[in-house]
Motif scaffolding. Sequence first.
Motif: not given
Length: 804
Positions: A219-228
């Motif tokens: 099981e892998v914990q991930k994050s949403v990223f937004v690069v400006y």
Amino acid sequence: MGLLRSEQMKYGLLVLPVNEAHRIVARLGKDATLQFEDDNARDMRRPYRKHIQRIDEMERILRFLVGEISGIEGCEILKNKVDEFMRFEDAYTLEGVETELQSLYKHFMKFKENNVSLTNERNQAVEEAEVVAVAKGMLAGSMGGPHLDVDDESFEASAKKPLVEAEGGGGRLGYLAGVVPKVDEQRFTRALWRAARGNTFAQFTPISETVKDPKTGQEVQKSVFVVYFQGAGGPMQQKVMKVCSAFGVNMYNWPVSSEQAASRHAQLKKVVAEKDAALKGFADFMRSEAQDLLTPPSHSPAGNSKIEEWRLFCIKEKAIYNILNLCSGEIALRVNVWYPATEESKIIALLQKLNEGSQQGAFLTPEKQVKSVAPTYIRVNDFTEGWQEVIDTYGIPKYQEANPALLSVVTFPFIFGMMYGDVGHGTLLFLAGLWLCKNAESLRFSQPTLFMVRYMVVSLGFFATYAGLMYNDFFSVGLQIFDSRWKEVGEGIYEPDYDVKNSGGRGPYPFGLDWAWHGSSNELLYVNSLKMKLSVLFGVLQMTVGLFLRWGNAFYEKNMTDFICECIPMMIFMLCFFGWMDVMILYKWVHPIDNPPSIINSLICMAMGQQDLFPLWDGSVEMAQNLMLFTMCSVPIMLFPKPFILLYQHNQTKKARDGNFVAIEEEPSNNHHGHGEEFEFGEIFIHQIIETIEFVLGTVSHTASYLRIWALSLAHQQLSLVFFQKTITMGLEMSFPLNGIVIYLMFGAWFGITLAVLLGMDVLECFLHTLRLHWVEFQSKFYKAEGLKFAPFSIQKLVTPTDE
């Protein structure tokens, strides 16, 4: 007497017909006791290596299948039923098992690819849904401003233009969105900063739901990223794309409006639900497919799982082909074997039975010309197996050498009991051993080590209880088994109530230590003296027995040089000094003396040649002086004669060879300068000096080393006393009703400490010290441990699980 010396071994040539070799070797590995010799110089072709390669591939497939089945919830492989497998081992063939495994491998590989594809699709839908959810929250309410239709180059238009692209117009900032593992967030941020020289901004939003890696199953914990970044579609976007590609992150489209985000999020939720249903159905299908491998085969309903049966079959087949690779020949296979002389008739009868109905039969021919060193085979049973393993851990006895395990079966638990002597703790250890014996069958294959040591634990507990009765110690409390032989004549003053002069009156306490000594002011002084002398008595006795075993080795090898020049003077040295010390201890115990002499002072006077003013009896001083003279004379006898005798024997042998007489084979000696080695008198003499010094000084240090029996017994008794006084005794000293509550609580604390310290650490400590006394102090007197262990080919042993 099979434990005293190893069994007599015979060397022979086993001839097998090629077409029946596999069947015969399999039967020999089940019903015979044979060790096959590997003669690499005879045949290097190894004709059965292709069969071994096939089995290696089958074992690889089995490991793959076991890994796949282990990942399915609720699937358990039935193991450790070796006896059932041995009953039906002939039910499998190499070709049949290989075909089934190849077919299963193809099916499971397709299943795995399908599972990986479904999991990836489900993960992508989950990740994109999370990205859309973040976009939906950020875009909500951002579209309410008016649209200005002015010159794009004007300052007013530039200032009023939105930062990010919205529906119906462009923005001043470019952006990229995706999902990155949470553990890589910091590294990803630093890489973006360095690549863009600080001209980017990354925003991370953790994903509440974990995703499953289809390759590892983790099981892998991930994050949403937004690069400006500044300038959509320009060089800066290319740099950000390269960083994202380097980290292998998953990229997703960013909605341009909240309405689009809401619509896309609803679609993705439906996709996730569909993929979850598909994965659940696939898991159910995999579970049903795995059940056929988990259930026992039809011919053995009470046996292992089918996949475990195949694994054991591969072990068996691989071992058989390894044995066949040791053989040479084409029409008939030949291989040399070692086997016990007592089983020769049994092996020949087995071969005759296997030859029935066959044109070419197998046969065993004893050979007189031995090509290798005879292995050591000591037949053991369930009771002696553990003790023999303790001895073999130090070293394997040389062929026909005296085996220390014969005496260690009794001396080891007895000395352990002297260290650990306590009725309560010994009884708990004894009950633990009985529990292991009662549940032996359930432990035979699941916990082989516990199964092997079950009788050892029983013996240790029994002798610890016996020594505890002798010490009259029950959890540091004396047991009032008989009436005390001491009476109180004043406040805290006691006098003996028995005949201390041994003149025919009332005897002392009937068994063990009088319970009146517990709690007395001079308890430690008296008990320490008693245990110290007992330790020395049994230490000298055990070392003397070791020297007698050295005598036995010399007699068996017919080595009179060792017997006369080493065994006899060593025994004189041991008995005339340390044996005399034991005589003085026993004499003082059984003969009342008004002013008893100090044994240490008497020994100092004896060794230094001084006059002892306090003799034990008339004439004891003169006897001690004569014994000391014998002790001193034994040292040069150990040192000088043997090297010169070996030199004389070597010269005589050399003359016989030079004169073309029949060569007399030199007897191998303890210094390893026998036939076939270059004779160096200087090396032999130096070796003898070392042996003599090691024995003389080692005997002194070894005698002192046996005092660890007293030290460990004292430590055990004092620890038990402290734990009892600081727990239960505190409650006993309180008034009612508080004492009942405190005793209830303190009993739990006392019992927990007792289990952890006295039944855990102290048992291990006493065991290790007893082990050292046997390995160093006892076995060094006679044991060389230069043998090779007899390793018969046994299918039962190969398929039996171990703790390694």
